[in-house]
Design a protein around this motif. Structure first.
Motif, mmCIF file in Angstrom:
data_model
loop_
_atom_site.group_PDB
_atom_site.id
_atom_site.type_symbol
_atom_site.label_atom_id
_atom_site.label_comp_id
_atom_site.label_asym_id
_atom_site.label_seq_id
_atom_site.Cartn_x
_atom_site.Cartn_y
_atom_site.Cartn_z
ATOM 1 N N ARG A 1 -36.586 67.650 68.426
ATOM 2 C CA ARG A 1 -37.937 67.078 68.507
ATOM 3 C C ARG A 1 -38.078 65.793 67.704
ATOM 4 N NH1 ARG A 1 -40.997 72.793 67.929
ATOM 5 N NH2 ARG A 1 -40.987 73.324 70.142
ATOM 6 N N ASP A 2 -37.285 65.641 66.670
ATOM 7 C CA ASP A 2 -37.346 64.452 65.823
ATOM 8 C C ASP A 2 -36.472 63.302 66.323
ATOM 9 O OD1 ASP A 2 -39.111 65.714 64.119
ATOM 10 O OD2 ASP A 2 -37.553 66.360 62.711
ATOM 11 N N GLU B 1 -36.136 72.073 66.299
ATOM 12 C CA GLU B 1 -36.840 71.206 65.349
ATOM 13 C C GLU B 1 -36.155 69.848 65.228
ATOM 14 O OE1 GLU B 1 -36.777 73.608 61.838
ATOM 15 O OE2 GLU B 1 -38.178 75.078 62.675
#
Length: 101
Positions: free
Chosen positions: A32-33, A29
């Motif tokens: 991905r940012d 997560e």
């Protein structure tokens, strides 16, 4: 995929989860940012050996990810608790060929 970079992380897990699955999901997560992140592929065999390949637009993006404080903390935990061995390779992808129906 345009010319980019791949980080190939090959590892051998220790016994038991010990919080690994949750930490791994958090890292996906978080990655991905990150600016310059293009994607990720990952597989782990029943023998505990796994390969994760992440794709990045630039070497600078890879270094920023490597040095991200939360990622650094997870790296330290990996060394002390989750991996019996690992290697990291950084490669430049010049071209890609694919096949699929």
């Amino acid at each position: 995929m345009p010319a980019c970079f791949a980080v190939i992380f090959t590892s051998t897990r220790t016994e038991g989860d010990n919080g690994y699955a949750a930490a791994a999901q958090r890292m996906v997560e978080l990655a991905r940012d990150q600016p310059g992140f293009l994607g990720m592929e990952s597989v782990r065999g029943a023998d505990g050996i796994g390969i994760t390949v992440s794709y990045w637009r630039s070497e600078a993006a890879i270094l920023a990810w490597r040095d991200h404080p939360e990622h650094r903390a997870i790296q330290a935990r990996g060394r002390s608790q989750w991996y019996s061995e690992f290697s990291t390779r950084v490669c430049r992808i010049e071209r890609e060929y694919a096949f699929g129906h």
